[in-house]
Design a protein around this motif. Structure first.
Motif, short mmCIF file in Angstrom:
data_model
loop_
_atom_site.label_atom_id
_atom_site.label_comp_id
_atom_site.label_asym_id
_atom_site.label_seq_id
_atom_site.Cartn_x
_atom_site.Cartn_y
_atom_site.Cartn_z
N ASP A 134 58.88 76.67 -11.82
CA ASP A 134 58.83 77.33 -13.13
C ASP A 134 59.59 78.65 -13.04
N SER A 135 60.54 78.86 -13.97
CA SER A 135 61.42 80.02 -13.87
C SER A 135 61.84 80.48 -15.26
N ASP A 136 62.31 81.72 -15.31
CA ASP A 136 62.90 82.25 -16.55
C ASP A 136 64.38 82.54 -16.38
N GLY A 138 68.47 82.13 -16.30
CA GLY A 138 69.43 81.57 -17.25
C GLY A 138 69.91 80.20 -16.82
N THR A 140 68.26 77.40 -17.29
CA THR A 140 67.14 76.49 -17.15
C THR A 140 66.76 75.90 -18.51
N PRO A 141 66.22 74.69 -18.51
CA PRO A 141 65.86 73.86 -17.36
C PRO A 141 67.06 73.10 -16.81
N TRP A 150 62.26 74.45 -14.18
CA TRP A 150 61.84 74.48 -15.58
C TRP A 150 61.98 75.88 -16.16
N ASN A 151 62.08 75.94 -17.49
CA ASN A 151 62.10 77.23 -18.20
C ASN A 151 60.69 77.54 -18.68
N CYS A 152 60.15 78.66 -18.25
CA CYS A 152 58.76 79.00 -18.55
C CYS A 152 58.51 79.21 -20.04
N HIS A 153 59.57 79.38 -20.82
CA HIS A 153 59.41 79.58 -22.26
C HIS A 153 59.31 78.26 -23.03
N TYR A 233 68.43 78.30 -25.94
CA TYR A 233 68.50 78.90 -24.62
C TYR A 233 69.94 79.01 -24.16
N PRO A 243 72.14 71.12 -16.51
CA PRO A 243 71.31 71.78 -17.51
C PRO A 243 71.18 70.92 -18.76
#
Length: 255
Positions: A134-136, A138, A140-141, A150-153, A233, A243
Motif C-alpha cells: 500500500d503506497s501513495d 506517483g 500507483t497502482p 496499490w494506491n492508498c487513496h 491519479y 500502471p
C-alpha cells in the motif's frame, strides 16, 4: 562497419515483420496471439541476420584475387591513415554508438531504482502468490513481477477498486513484466532501431487489452470505459511496470 551492416539487417527484418503486424493484426481482438507474435518477431530480427545463405561455394579465381588485393590495399591504407590519426572515423562512430547505449542503460537503471525504492520503503503483505504493498507514490497502482503496489487513496473494496485490482492481478498472472524486461534489454544495444520502439509501445497496449479483458469477465464493459475516462491519479510512467491509468485510452475502450 560490420556492426552497422548487422544493425541495418536487423532494422530491415524487424520493419518487414512489424509491417505485417501493423496492417494485418493491429486492432484485432486476438491479443494473446499479437503478444507472442511481437515477442517472436523481435527475437527473429536479432537472429535472422546471422543466417548466411551461400549461393556457390567456389568463386572464380579472378574474383578471389580481386577480393584479396582489395583487402590488402585496405589494410595498407588503414595502416597509413593510423599514422596520422589516433582513431579512425569508424571507431569514433562506434564510440558514439556505445556512449548512447550507456545513456539508455543509465535511464533503465534509474527506472529500476525508482521501483526498488518503493518496494524497499513500504511494508509488504503476502497474499497467496504475490506481495501487496500500500503506497501513495506517483504512478500507483501498478504491478511489477509478483508485487502489486496499490494506491492508498483507492478503496480496494469499492467497485472501482475491485476492477483495478483484477486488472493488475491479470498483469501478474500473465507475466507481463518479463515481456517489458525482454524488450528493454534489447533496446539498450539496439536503440537505433525505430521498429523496436514501436514494438515496445504496441506490446504495452496489448498488455492493457489483455488485463482489461480479464478484469471485465462477467462485467459491463462500460464500467471500465467510465473509469479510464474519469482517471484522476497522475500518469507517471515507468518502463518496467504496468500502471492502470496510462495512455491508449481510445484503443482500450474500442477494442
Amino acid at each position: 562497419m560490420m556492426l552497422a551492416f548487422y544493425m541495418l539487417k536487423v532494422i530491415i527484418c524487424s520493419g518487414i515483420l512489424f509491417g505485417y503486424y501493423w496492417f494485418a493484426l493491429r486492432n484485432k481482438a486476438f491479443h494473446q496471439w499479437n503478444r507472442f507474435y511481437l515477442l517472436i518477431i523481435t527475437a527473429l530480427s536479432i537472429v535472422l541476420p546471422f543466417i548466411k545463405i551461400s549461393v556457390t561455394d567456389k568463386a572464380p579465381e579472378a574474383v578471389r584475387y580481386i577480393t584479396f588485393s582489395s583487402l590488402e590495399e585496405t589494410v595498407v591504407v588503414n595502416a597509413r591513415h593510423r599514422s596520422y590519426n589516433f582513431f579512425t572515423a569508424e571507431e569514433w562512430i562506434f564510440f558514439g554508438y556505445a556512449l548512447i547505449c550507456c545513456v539508455v542503460f543509465y535511464f533503465v537503471l534509474i527506472a529500476l531504482k525508482g521501483i526498488l525504492n518503493i518496494l524497499k520503503h513500504h511494508p509488504k503483505q503476502k497474499v497467496e502468490q504475490f506481495y501487496f504493498i500500500d503506497s501513495d507514490a506517483g504512478g500507483t497502482p501498478f504491478s511489477f513481477f509478483n508485487y502489486l503496489v496499490w494506491n492508498c487513496h483507492i478503496d480496494l473494496h469499492s467497485p472501482k477498486g475491485k476492477l483495478i485490482f483484477q486488472h493488475e492481478l491479470a498483469h501478474m498472472e500473465q507475466k507481463h513484466t518479463w515481456d517489458k524486461l525482454f524488450i528493454i534489454m534489447l533496446l539498450i544495444p539496439c536503440w537505433v532501431n525505430p521498429f523496436f520502439w514501436l514494438i515496445r509501445r504496441e506490446l504495452n497496449d496489448i498488455h492493457e487489452f489483455i488485463a482489461d479483458k480479464k478484469a471485465l469477465e462477467g462485467k459491463d464493459s462500460t464500467a471500465l470505459s467510465q473509469m479510464i475516462l474519469n482517471a484522476l491519479y497522475p500518469q507517471q510512467q515507468n518502463i518496467f511496470y504496468s500502471p492502470f491509468f496510462q495512455s491508449s485510452i481510445k484503443r482500450r475502450i474500442q477494442i
